[in-house]
Write a protein that holds these residues in place. Structure first.
Motif, PDB file in Angstrom:
ATOM      1  N   GLN A 103       0.833  -1.211   0.000  1.00 18.93           N
ATOM      2  CA  GLN A 103       0.000   0.000   0.000  1.00 18.93           C
ATOM      3  C   GLN A 103       0.868   1.261   0.000  1.00 18.93           C
ATOM      4  O   GLN A 103       0.563   2.238  -0.698  1.00 18.93           O
ATOM      5  N   MET A 104       1.956   1.211   0.805  1.00 15.76           N
ATOM      6  CA  MET A 104       2.842   2.377   0.840  1.00 15.76           C
ATOM      7  C   MET A 104       3.514   2.594  -0.515  1.00 15.76           C
ATOM      8  O   MET A 104       3.643   3.736  -0.987  1.00 15.76           O
ATOM      9  N   ARG A 109       3.812   5.594  -5.526  1.00 16.25           N
ATOM     10  CA  ARG A 109       3.695   5.715  -6.987  1.00 16.25           C
ATOM     11  C   ARG A 109       2.613   6.729  -7.359  1.00 16.25           C
ATOM     12  O   ARG A 109       2.807   7.561  -8.253  1.00 16.25           O
ATOM     13  N   GLU A 110       1.474   6.654  -6.677  1.00 12.46           N
ATOM     14  CA  GLU A 110       0.405   7.611  -6.968  1.00 12.46           C
ATOM     15  C   GLU A 110       0.847   9.035  -6.657  1.00 12.46           C
ATOM     16  O   GLU A 110       0.550   9.969  -7.409  1.00 12.46           O
ATOM     17  N   ALA A 112       3.915  10.139  -6.728  1.00 10.40           N
ATOM     18  CA  ALA A 112       4.855  10.546  -7.771  1.00 10.40           C
ATOM     19  C   ALA A 112       4.104  10.942  -9.042  1.00 10.40           C
ATOM     20  O   ALA A 112       4.451  11.927  -9.709  1.00 10.40           O
ATOM     21  N   GLN A 113       3.050  10.160  -9.384  1.00  9.23           N
ATOM     22  CA  GLN A 113       2.255  10.504 -10.564  1.00  9.23           C
ATOM     23  C   GLN A 113       1.556  11.846 -10.397  1.00  9.23           C
ATOM     24  O   GLN A 113       1.523  12.661 -11.326  1.00  9.23           O
ATOM     25  N   VAL A 114       1.020  12.082  -9.176  1.00  5.67           N
ATOM     26  CA  VAL A 114       0.350  13.361  -8.923  1.00  5.67           C
ATOM     27  C   VAL A 114       1.343  14.507  -9.015  1.00  5.67           C
ATOM     28  O   VAL A 114       1.058  15.567  -9.600  1.00  5.67           O
ATOM     29  N   CYS A 115       2.549  14.306  -8.438  1.00  6.60           N
ATOM     30  CA  CYS A 115       3.576  15.359  -8.511  1.00  6.60           C
ATOM     31  C   CYS A 115       3.964  15.628  -9.951  1.00  6.60           C
ATOM     32  O   CYS A 115       4.114  16.792 -10.366  1.00  6.60           O
ATOM     33  N   GLY A 116       4.120  14.552 -10.744  1.00  7.79           N
ATOM     34  CA  GLY A 116       4.445  14.742 -12.160  1.00  7.79           C
ATOM     35  C   GLY A 116       3.342  15.492 -12.878  1.00  7.79           C
ATOM     36  O   GLY A 116       3.608  16.392 -13.697  1.00  7.79           O
TER      37      GLY A 116
END
Length: 196
Positions: A103-104, A109-110, A112-116
């Motif tokens: 989960q962590m 990953r989520e 990182a995707q949001v930051c990208g």
């Protein structure tokens, strides 16, 4: 009394006494046989009781052995159950930790995707702002230049004058922009210039 009759009577008494003694002895023998039979029956009863007691002791020994066997099996099963419970608890804890780690990782990953996505959105917003400012400034300068070339003595219409003033404000904003903002604008322009 005839003297010859006395010995005969004595002999008769003797035989009567002997018969009585024989009868008494026979009665004693009969009573002895009865007592012997009674004693034999009592001995047989005692022997039966002893055999029953021996059977009961054997049954008690068998039950004690069975109880010991059951207790041993119960101890083995209890130990096995304890080991199985410990193993199940360890596996459950490992699975829970692995689930939390998964989960962590998924959340990372989520994130990182949001930051990208945020970086891309910020870049696109900066690009649109730069393009808008450059386009507005170019239109204002073109409009002013055309107006000056066509009618150098004619005053500018209020709309054109407002656009020219807006262009001057944008130019002033660009002049006041710091290194960080200029660097961001250059990065946006460079990204826009790259072929997709």
């Amino acid at each position: 009394m005839n003297p010859d009759e006395q010995p005969a009577t004595s002999q008769g008494d003797f035989f009567n006494t002997l018969n009585d003694k024989v009868d008494a002895h026979g009665a004693l023998v009969d009573r002895f046989h009865v007592d012997l039979q009674t004693l034999s029956r009592q001995i047989a009863g005692c022997d039966k009781l002893v055999r029953m007691a021996h059977i009961s002791l054997n049954q008690i020994d068998a039950r004690i052995a069975e109880a010991v066997r059951i207790e041993t099996q119960a101890a083995v099963q209890l130990e096995a159950t304890g080991r199985e419970a410990a193993r199940a608890a360890t596996e459950a804890a490992d699975a829970a930790v692995a689930g939390l780690i998964g989960q962590m990782q998924a959340a990372s990953r989520e994130a990182a995707q949001v930051c990208g996505a945020l970086h891309r959105a910020r870049g696109q917003t900066g690009l649109w702002l730069a393009a808008y400012m450059a386009g507005t400034l170019a239109l204002c300068l073109l409009t002013g230049w055309l107006a000056y070339r066509l009618h150098p003595d004619t005053p500018l219409p209020p709309e054109v004058a407002a656009l020219a003033e807006l262009g001057k404000k944008h130019a002033a904003l660009l002049d006041k922009a710091g290194d960080k903002e200029l660097k961001l604008i250059k990065e946006i322009q460079a990204r826009r210039a790259k072929p997709k």
